[in-house]
Design a protein around this motif. Structure first.
Motif, PDB file in Angstrom:
ATOM      1  N   SER A  93       0.819  -1.215   0.000  1.00 48.80           N
ATOM      2  CA  SER A  93       0.000   0.000   0.000  1.00 48.80           C
ATOM      3  C   SER A  93       0.850   1.262   0.000  1.00 48.80           C
ATOM      4  CB  SER A  93      -0.940   0.002   1.207  1.00 48.80           C
ATOM      5  OG  SER A  93      -0.236  -0.217   2.421  1.00 48.80           O
ATOM      6  N   ILE A 104      -7.869   2.216   1.342  1.00 48.22           N
ATOM      7  CA  ILE A 104      -7.437   1.953   2.708  1.00 48.22           C
ATOM      8  C   ILE A 104      -7.982   0.598   3.134  1.00 48.22           C
ATOM      9  CG2 ILE A 104      -7.282   4.387   3.361  1.00 48.22           C
ATOM     10  CD1 ILE A 104      -9.924   4.059   4.852  1.00 48.22           C
ATOM     11  N   GLU A 139      -8.760  10.105  -8.497  1.00 46.83           N
ATOM     12  CA  GLU A 139      -8.562  10.390  -7.075  1.00 46.83           C
ATOM     13  C   GLU A 139      -8.885   9.174  -6.192  1.00 46.83           C
ATOM     14  OE1 GLU A 139     -12.961  10.786  -7.434  1.00 46.83           O
ATOM     15  OE2 GLU A 139     -11.218  11.049  -8.710  1.00 46.83           O
ATOM     16  N   VAL A 169      -5.584  -1.301  -8.961  1.00 46.08           N
ATOM     17  CA  VAL A 169      -5.458   0.129  -8.676  1.00 46.08           C
ATOM     18  C   VAL A 169      -5.480   0.926  -9.983  1.00 46.08           C
ATOM     19  CG1 VAL A 169      -3.985   1.922  -7.689  1.00 46.08           C
ATOM     20  CG2 VAL A 169      -4.171  -0.313  -6.561  1.00 46.08           C
ATOM     21  N   THR A 171      -8.890   6.388  -3.722  1.00 50.59           N
ATOM     22  CA  THR A 171      -7.995   6.211  -2.581  1.00 50.59           C
ATOM     23  C   THR A 171      -8.346   4.901  -1.890  1.00 50.59           C
ATOM     24  OG1 THR A 171      -7.836   8.602  -2.304  1.00 50.59           O
ATOM     25  CG2 THR A 171      -7.233   7.234  -0.402  1.00 50.59           C
ATOM     26  N   VAL A 227      -6.341  10.254   2.072  1.00 54.23           N
ATOM     27  CA  VAL A 227      -6.418   9.123   2.996  1.00 54.23           C
ATOM     28  C   VAL A 227      -7.031   9.584   4.315  1.00 54.23           C
ATOM     29  CG1 VAL A 227      -5.049   7.531   4.411  1.00 54.23           C
ATOM     30  CG2 VAL A 227      -4.505   7.833   1.989  1.00 54.23           C
ATOM     31  N   CYS A 269     -10.676  10.272   3.784  1.00 52.34           N
ATOM     32  CA  CYS A 269     -11.398   9.007   3.626  1.00 52.34           C
ATOM     33  C   CYS A 269     -11.703   8.384   4.987  1.00 52.34           C
ATOM     34  CB  CYS A 269     -10.569   8.049   2.762  1.00 52.34           C
ATOM     35  SG  CYS A 269     -11.331   6.440   2.438  1.00 52.34           S
ATOM     36  N   ASN A 281      -1.288   6.750  -2.880  1.00 58.26           N
ATOM     37  CA  ASN A 281      -2.402   7.423  -2.207  1.00 58.26           C
ATOM     38  C   ASN A 281      -1.982   8.833  -1.790  1.00 58.26           C
ATOM     39  OD1 ASN A 281      -4.535   5.592  -2.202  1.00 58.26           O
ATOM     40  ND2 ASN A 281      -3.883   4.608  -0.300  1.00 58.26           N
ATOM     41  N   ASP A 282      -2.874   9.797  -1.960  1.00 56.87           N
ATOM     42  CA  ASP A 282      -2.646  11.156  -1.477  1.00 56.87           C
ATOM     43  C   ASP A 282      -2.905  11.164   0.034  1.00 56.87           C
ATOM     44  OD1 ASP A 282      -3.004  13.821  -0.629  1.00 56.87           O
ATOM     45  OD2 ASP A 282      -3.649  14.453  -2.616  1.00 56.87           O
ATOM     46  N   GLN A 295     -13.688   7.925  -3.172  1.00 64.98           N
ATOM     47  CA  GLN A 295     -13.582   8.788  -4.347  1.00 64.98           C
ATOM     48  C   GLN A 295     -14.739   9.772  -4.325  1.00 64.98           C
ATOM     49  OE1 GLN A 295     -14.034   5.468  -7.215  1.00 64.98           O
ATOM     50  NE2 GLN A 295     -15.798   6.573  -8.022  1.00 64.98           N
ATOM     51  N   ARG A 318      -8.329   3.760 -11.052  1.00 65.19           N
ATOM     52  CA  ARG A 318      -7.935   5.161 -11.256  1.00 65.19           C
ATOM     53  C   ARG A 318      -8.064   5.611 -12.708  1.00 65.19           C
ATOM     54  NH1 ARG A 318      -2.945   5.260  -6.901  1.00 65.19           N
ATOM     55  NH2 ARG A 318      -4.291   5.674  -5.072  1.00 65.19           N
TER      56      ARG A 318
END
Length: 217
Positions: free
Chosen positions: A28, A75, A71, A62, A73, A38, A41, A33-34, A88, A66
């Motif tokens: 991960s 987790i 965007e 992924v 993301t 995160v 989220c 990821n931004d 998103q 995307r």
């Protein structure tokens, strides 16, 4: 209604990714990821609870997600059940937040998981193998003759977030660890009367079904 819609839409990602040739699994930390997204989220996650932890995910999964939503993301939540959350922007509300939920599957898994025996205890065959491993260990401690049969009453994997079978729970006299297996059963022996004599037992097994502890009641 909203959750059903999110899960249904989220399953589209799963179907798309499943149809692709499986690629490498990446950690991960490498999916880009931004950090701000995160954090957002996590703050807007209200339908499930648990700890956000490192995970591994298929790179093409992924990439596919995307390609539709740059965007997107990802987790992973370790709660009562392993869940991958994809956040998103929702075109219906214009807000960024949880969009789909995926149980642990071939596309992703928690990082640093130990090797497990196959088939898993999620299958009838796996539960039978775990039950036999415990019974064999228990029979070395039971001082009775005339064995007739045995019944496995419980086979459970130790997971974080479980209210009963969680890491640290003492099973058969030893503290359990995540992904261990707790097994309980009863063995029946011939007696002098019409009823069989019952002896209960429990075991703590490793993820590979090695016996870590056994207790006979």
């Amino acid at each position: 209604m909203i959750r059903t819609l999110l899960c249904s839409i989220g399953s589209v990602f799963f179907l798309i990714a499943s149809s692709m040739v499986h690629a490498e699994m990446i950690p991960s930390s490498e999916i880009g990821n931004d950090p701000a997204l995160v954090k957002l989220c996590k703050s807007r996650l209200t339908t499930i609870s648990g700890k956000s932890v490192p995970f591994e995910i298929e790179a093409d999964y992924v990439k596919s997600a995307r390609s539709y939503n740059p965007e997107a993301t990802f987790i992973a939540i370790k709660g009562s059940a392993p869940t991958l959350v994809v956040c998103q922007q929702n075109s219906g509300t214009g807000k960024f937040g949880p969009f789909s939920y995926e149980p642990e599957n071939k596309l992703w898994q928690f990082a640093n998981k130990p090797q497990k025996f196959s088939p898993s205890i999620g299958s009838a065959q796996g539960r039978t193998l775990a039950g036999k491993a415990c019974l064999d260990a228990a029979m070395t401690k039971i001082d009775s003759q005339g064995f007739k049969n045995a019944v496995t009453s419980r086979v459970v994997e130790i997971v974080s977030g479980s209210p009963l079978y969680h890491p640290g729970k003492v099973i058969a006299g030893q503290k359990s660890q995540e992904y261990d297996i707790a097994t309980e059963g009863s063995a029946f022996f011939q007696s002098n009367g019409p009823d069989l004599k019952e002896t209960k037992y429990s075991c703590l097994l490793s993820p590979m079904l090695n016996v870590k502890a056994v207790k006979v009641n």
